[in-house]
Design an enzyme around this catalytic site. Structure first.
Site, PDB file in Angstrom:
ATOM      1  N   HIS A 158      -2.390  -2.410  16.677  1.00 41.99           N
ATOM      2  CA  HIS A 158      -3.332  -3.157  15.833  1.00 41.99           C
ATOM      3  C   HIS A 158      -4.763  -3.187  16.383  1.00 41.99           C
ATOM      4  O   HIS A 158      -5.658  -3.707  15.715  1.00 41.99           O
ATOM      5  CB  HIS A 158      -2.826  -4.582  15.614  1.00 41.99           C
ATOM      6  CG  HIS A 158      -1.634  -4.630  14.694  1.00 41.99           C
ATOM      7  ND1 HIS A 158      -0.343  -4.499  15.149  1.00 41.99           N
ATOM      8  CD2 HIS A 158      -1.558  -4.718  13.343  1.00 41.99           C
ATOM      9  CE1 HIS A 158       0.480  -4.529  14.114  1.00 41.99           C
ATOM     10  NE2 HIS A 158      -0.222  -4.661  13.016  1.00 41.99           N
ATOM     11  N   LYS A 183      -3.729  -1.723   5.971  1.00 41.19           N
ATOM     12  CA  LYS A 183      -4.647  -2.671   5.326  1.00 41.19           C
ATOM     13  C   LYS A 183      -5.528  -3.338   6.376  1.00 41.19           C
ATOM     14  O   LYS A 183      -6.721  -3.534   6.166  1.00 41.19           O
ATOM     15  CB  LYS A 183      -3.846  -3.748   4.575  1.00 41.19           C
ATOM     16  CG  LYS A 183      -3.486  -3.358   3.151  1.00 41.19           C
ATOM     17  CD  LYS A 183      -4.609  -3.675   2.178  1.00 41.19           C
ATOM     18  CE  LYS A 183      -4.377  -3.131   0.785  1.00 41.19           C
ATOM     19  NZ  LYS A 183      -3.354  -3.835   0.026  1.00 41.19           N
ATOM     20  N   HIS A 233       0.863  -1.185   0.000  1.00 43.79           N
ATOM     21  CA  HIS A 233       0.000   0.000   0.000  1.00 43.79           C
ATOM     22  C   HIS A 233       0.902   1.239   0.000  1.00 43.79           C
ATOM     23  O   HIS A 233       2.129   1.123  -0.016  1.00 43.79           O
ATOM     24  CB  HIS A 233      -0.992  -0.013   1.156  1.00 43.79           C
ATOM     25  CG  HIS A 233      -0.386  -0.092   2.531  1.00 43.79           C
ATOM     26  ND1 HIS A 233       0.542   0.811   2.989  1.00 43.79           N
ATOM     27  CD2 HIS A 233      -0.582  -0.962   3.558  1.00 43.79           C
ATOM     28  CE1 HIS A 233       0.883   0.517   4.225  1.00 43.79           C
ATOM     29  NE2 HIS A 233       0.226  -0.581   4.589  1.00 43.79           N
ATOM     30  N   CYS A 287       2.188  -7.292  15.116  1.00 34.76           N
ATOM     31  CA  CYS A 287       3.516  -6.666  15.246  1.00 34.76           C
ATOM     32  C   CYS A 287       4.619  -7.721  15.227  1.00 34.76           C
ATOM     33  O   CYS A 287       5.781  -7.381  15.105  1.00 34.76           O
ATOM     34  CB  CYS A 287       3.666  -5.922  16.568  1.00 34.76           C
ATOM     35  SG  CYS A 287       2.515  -4.594  16.855  1.00 34.76           S
ATOM     36  N   HIS A 315       3.930   1.544   2.448  1.00 37.38           N
ATOM     37  CA  HIS A 315       5.160   0.838   2.055  1.00 37.38           C
ATOM     38  C   HIS A 315       5.865   1.609   0.940  1.00 37.38           C
ATOM     39  O   HIS A 315       7.091   1.746   0.932  1.00 37.38           O
ATOM     40  CB  HIS A 315       4.840  -0.578   1.546  1.00 37.38           C
ATOM     41  CG  HIS A 315       4.044  -1.409   2.507  1.00 37.38           C
ATOM     42  ND1 HIS A 315       2.838  -1.968   2.163  1.00 37.38           N
ATOM     43  CD2 HIS A 315       4.274  -1.755   3.795  1.00 37.38           C
ATOM     44  CE1 HIS A 315       2.365  -2.636   3.203  1.00 37.38           C
ATOM     45  NE2 HIS A 315       3.220  -2.514   4.200  1.00 37.38           N
ATOM     46  N   CYS A 337       1.875 -10.005  20.188  1.00 36.02           N
ATOM     47  CA  CYS A 337       0.970  -9.510  19.137  1.00 36.02           C
ATOM     48  C   CYS A 337       1.459 -10.043  17.795  1.00 36.02           C
ATOM     49  O   CYS A 337       2.585  -9.719  17.383  1.00 36.02           O
ATOM     50  CB  CYS A 337       0.920  -7.984  19.109  1.00 36.02           C
ATOM     51  SG  CYS A 337       0.038  -7.378  17.635  1.00 36.02           S
ATOM     52  N   CYS A 347      -3.318  -4.872  21.601  1.00 34.43           N
ATOM     53  CA  CYS A 347      -2.129  -4.165  21.106  1.00 34.43           C
ATOM     54  C   CYS A 347      -2.567  -2.776  20.676  1.00 34.43           C
ATOM     55  O   CYS A 347      -3.548  -2.625  19.948  1.00 34.43           O
ATOM     56  CB  CYS A 347      -1.552  -4.938  19.926  1.00 34.43           C
ATOM     57  SG  CYS A 347      -0.492  -3.923  18.882  1.00 34.43           S
ATOM     58  N   LYS A 362      -2.944   5.820  11.532  1.00 33.35           N
ATOM     59  CA  LYS A 362      -1.980   5.194  10.636  1.00 33.35           C
ATOM     60  C   LYS A 362      -2.731   4.413   9.572  1.00 33.35           C
ATOM     61  O   LYS A 362      -3.577   3.588   9.891  1.00 33.35           O
ATOM     62  CB  LYS A 362      -1.078   4.251  11.429  1.00 33.35           C
ATOM     63  CG  LYS A 362      -0.041   3.562  10.563  1.00 33.35           C
ATOM     64  CD  LYS A 362       0.810   2.606  11.387  1.00 33.35           C
ATOM     65  CE  LYS A 362       1.871   1.958  10.507  1.00 33.35           C
ATOM     66  NZ  LYS A 362       1.916   0.519  10.584  1.00 33.35           N
TER      67      LYS A 362
HETATM   68  N1  MSP Z   1       8.562  -6.912   8.311  1.00 34.22           N
HETATM   69  C1  MSP Z   1       8.661  -5.814   9.193  1.00 34.22           C
HETATM   70  C2  MSP Z   1       9.949  -5.049   8.959  1.00 34.22           C
HETATM   71  C3  MSP Z   1      11.194  -5.871   9.096  1.00 34.22           C
HETATM   72  S1  MSP Z   1      12.618  -4.947   8.748  1.00 34.22           S
HETATM   73  C4  MSP Z   1      13.859  -5.885   9.262  1.00 34.22           C
HETATM   74  C5  MSP Z   1       7.473  -4.889   8.975  1.00 34.22           C
HETATM   75  N2  MSP Z   1       6.882  -4.964   7.799  1.00 34.22           N
HETATM   76  S2  MSP Z   1       5.598  -4.130   7.310  1.00 34.22           S
HETATM   77  O1  MSP Z   1       5.153  -4.734   6.093  1.00 34.22           O
HETATM   78  O2  MSP Z   1       4.642  -4.046   8.375  1.00 34.22           O
HETATM   79  O3  MSP Z   1       6.131  -2.741   6.875  1.00 34.22           O
HETATM   80  C6  MSP Z   1       6.599  -1.859   7.781  1.00 34.22           C
HETATM   81  C7  MSP Z   1       7.050  -0.578   7.140  1.00 34.22           C
HETATM   82  O4  MSP Z   1       6.147  -0.124   6.116  1.00 34.22           O
HETATM   83  C8  MSP Z   1       7.008   0.552   8.142  1.00 34.22           C
HETATM   84  O5  MSP Z   1       8.055   0.599   8.995  1.00 34.22           O
HETATM   85  C9  MSP Z   1       7.017   1.693   7.211  1.00 34.22           C
HETATM   86  O6  MSP Z   1       8.299   1.789   6.669  1.00 34.22           O
HETATM   87  C10 MSP Z   1       6.031   1.258   6.154  1.00 34.22           C
HETATM   88  N3  MSP Z   1       4.662   1.620   6.504  1.00 34.22           N
HETATM   89  C11 MSP Z   1       3.599   0.784   6.727  1.00 34.22           C
HETATM   90  N4  MSP Z   1       2.488   1.531   6.965  1.00 34.22           N
HETATM   91  C12 MSP Z   1       2.796   2.842   6.892  1.00 34.22           C
HETATM   92  C13 MSP Z   1       2.090   4.043   6.966  1.00 34.22           C
HETATM   93  N5  MSP Z   1       0.798   4.102   7.167  1.00 34.22           N
HETATM   94  N6  MSP Z   1       2.787   5.181   6.781  1.00 34.22           N
HETATM   95  C14 MSP Z   1       4.126   5.193   6.513  1.00 34.22           C
HETATM   96  N7  MSP Z   1       4.815   4.089   6.447  1.00 34.22           N
HETATM   97  C15 MSP Z   1       4.208   2.900   6.666  1.00 34.22           C
HETATM   98  O7  MSP Z   1       7.170  -4.122   9.869  1.00 34.22           O
END
Ligand code: MSP
Length: 521
Positions: free
Chosen positions: A151, A307, A22, A134, A25, A131, A148, A304
């Site tokens: 979430h 999805k 999304h 997370c 990311h 969680c 959590c 935040k």
């Molecule tokens: N898999 C772990 C990260 C492991 S790194 C060794 C994880 N993955 S995640 O798919 O949940 O993606 C996390 C990252 O996506 C966040 O830290 C951020 O960089 C980005 N984001 C996810 N949602 C976001 C927002 N709503 N806004 C900005 N960035 C966001 O955590």
């Protein structure tokens, strides 16, 4: 043996493949792409890594819910969703790591074996809340009525005999590290949070799980799999050759890249990166990353965007309407990197029209139209304008200073201000009036050349953030024949005036930023 130049090595988090990407990311990945493209144009050797986090319960349960074996689920999502989205967004990553690849799994096992041998791992009993969203063991303060806080879902109680990492032994060295190297965790608010967390005391960390098997087996106890975060954090180092012998290819590559210059992360995963990860490296006697930068969240309805809360927006929802360059531009330009920001269609449409279509796109089409009309499409002789070239030099200096310290908003603003200056120059010099007087031909030529030259500089400076439109502009200026590919232009040379060649054919090309309704399909 000559030691190779150390790369500027930047990473994004590796994303869970429980769903398609999304815009949250994409936000991190575009930021990393912008910064690494900028550093490449500074002439540095660069390594940009992104990838996917595929183990753990979160991914396993999603695969199960879709009646698919986890490996097959990950393979499909990576190939059909993640990689195509990054390609669509023009992400120029040098590598893409998946935690299910043998190169990663083998190196994680070797690293772990090393920590076991040096006494940083011991067996113990873990009991407490977890969680799955997370993938994190929680502390009482992390919960709100048993849920959590991130979430808003109930946590699960875990009670297992696991392997533990002596994280608590690194509290003092970490505090010392951040005191000595404040730039190692930014922005300052993130560093303060990490320091306060460390000062509050840290327990040892359970780094294995025994109740499911979707993970990397602990080498000396194969009934357990490595805790997903311990596995995932190591990707930054396994991808560049961690644990390979120093004189092997992997070992040399590690030497060239490690330590990472910047780990870009969202603020939700700061502690993992600024506490656990450097402690793991310290335990292995390896250099810690030079900087962990925690950016803010994209918010929808004040929360935040995610999805799981059904507020996720796919990048294509936006690029279908505004195009890829405007998508990349908007989030870096509108939100100070490090702060939260709300996404709004209205704000994006307003900036698209005023900054991209009017200030930048129109300047390019006006120049092409005037060269066509007054000079048969041929660029006139080289001219110089001291005020413009001085403004350009200061633009380059300020933009470079801001962007290299990850202040993307200021960097882009400064470049767009130069665009305004050039528009002001054209308006003030009134070439359409000058053209009416054949006696003022030299003056007309001068205005056209200076405008074209300013556009050359704008194309190079904006290329890292908007690679598609700037490449089109570069072609329309006929610059690739005489100057080479746009991506090969150096930031340090941008302000050298007079690089376009007189006699070059300037073509009209397509409109860089069409009026919005025309984008709808
Ligand atoms: N898999 C772990 C990260 C492991 S790194 C060794 C994880 N993955 S995640 O798919 O949940 O993606 C996390 C990252 O996506 C966040 O830290 C951020 O960089 C980005 N984001 C996810 N949602 C976001 C927002 N709503 N806004 C900005 N960035 C966001 O955590």
């Amino acid at each position: 043996m000559s030691s190779a130049q150390k790369s500027f090595y930047l990473t994004t988090p590796i994303y869970y493949v429980n769903d398609a990407p999304h815009i949250g990311h994409a936000y991190t990945t575009v930021a990393g792409d912008f910064l690494t493209r900028w550093h490449r144009q500074k002439g540095e050797s660069v390594w940009y890594l992104t990838g996917t986090d595929e183990h753990g319960q979160k991914v396993m349960r999603t695969a199960e819910a879709n009646d698919t074996p986890p490996q097959q689920w990950c393979d499909r999502l990576v190939e059909e969703a993640w990689k195509p989205v990054w390609k669509h967004l023009e992400i120029a990553n040098d590598d893409f790591i998946r935690t299910t690849e043998p190169r990663h799994m083998e190196r994680v096992q070797k690293f772990l074996q090393g920590l076991m041998e040096t006494g940083f791992i011991y067996e113990g009993k873990y009991e407490g809340p977890y969680c799955v969203g997370c993938e994190e063991f929680k502390l009482p303060g992390d919960l709100d009525e048993g849920k959590c806080k991130i979430h808003s879902k109930p946590v699960e109680m875990v009670s297992e005999t696991n392997w533990f990492f002596k994280l608590s032994a690194f509290v003092e060295p970490l505090l010392e590290h951040y005191k000595k190297n404040p730039e190692a965790c930014e922005p300052a608010s993130a560093r303060n949070e990490v320091v306060a967390f460390l000062e509050g005391g840290v327990s040892d960390l359970s780094i294995s799980r025994s109740t499911f098997n979707w993970g990397i087996p602990v080498p000396w106890d194969t009934k357990q799999v490595v805790y997903v975060w311990f596995d995932a954090l190591l990707n930054y180092a396994t991808a560049v050759g961690l644990t390979d012998p120093a004189d092997s290819e992997g070992g040399k590559f590690f030497e060239k890249n490690w330590p990472a210059d910047v780990h870009l992360v969202g603020k939700d995963i700061l502690r993992f990166h600024a506490v656990i990860w450097p402690a793991m490296l310290m335990a292995a006697n390896l250099p810690v990353p030079k900087k962990v930068f925690a950016h803010g969240w994209l918010l929808v309805g004040g929360e935040k965007m995610s999805k799981s809360k059904l507020t996720g927006i796919a990048p294509s929802d936006i690029t279908n309407h505004f195009g890829v360059d405007a998508f990349r531009y908007y989030f870096m330009r509108a939100i100070p990197f490090g702060s939260d920001g709300s996404f709004s269609w209205e704000d994006m449409a307003a900036r698209y029209t005023s900054e991209l279509a009017n200030d930048f796109g129109n300047l390019a089409s006006r120049l092409a139209a005037m060269v066509e009309k007054y000079c048969d499409g041929i660029l006139p002789a080289v001219a110089h304008d001291k005020a413009l070239s001085n403004a350009l030099q200061s633009t380059v200096n300020q933009a470079d200073a801001a962007i290299t310290k990850l202040d993307f908003q200021t960097g882009i603003n400064v470049i767009m201000d130069f665009c305004k200056t050039v528009n002001g120059y054209v308006t003030a010099r009134e070439p359409w009036l000058v053209a009416k007087d054949p006696g003022r031909k030299a003056e007309l030529d001068e205005i056209l050349f200076n405008t074209a030259e300013s556009l050359r500089a704008l194309a190079v400076l904006l290329h890292p953030i908007m690679p598609i439109s700037t490449t089109k502009l570069w072609e329309s200026l006929g610059a690739s024949q005489s100057l080479g590919a746009i991506g090969a232009q150096k930031i340090s040379d941008v302000a050298t005036w007079g690089q376009l060649s007189a006699g070059t054919r300037i073509s009209k090309g397509e409109i860089l930023f069409p009026r919005l309704p025309e984008l709808e399909n």
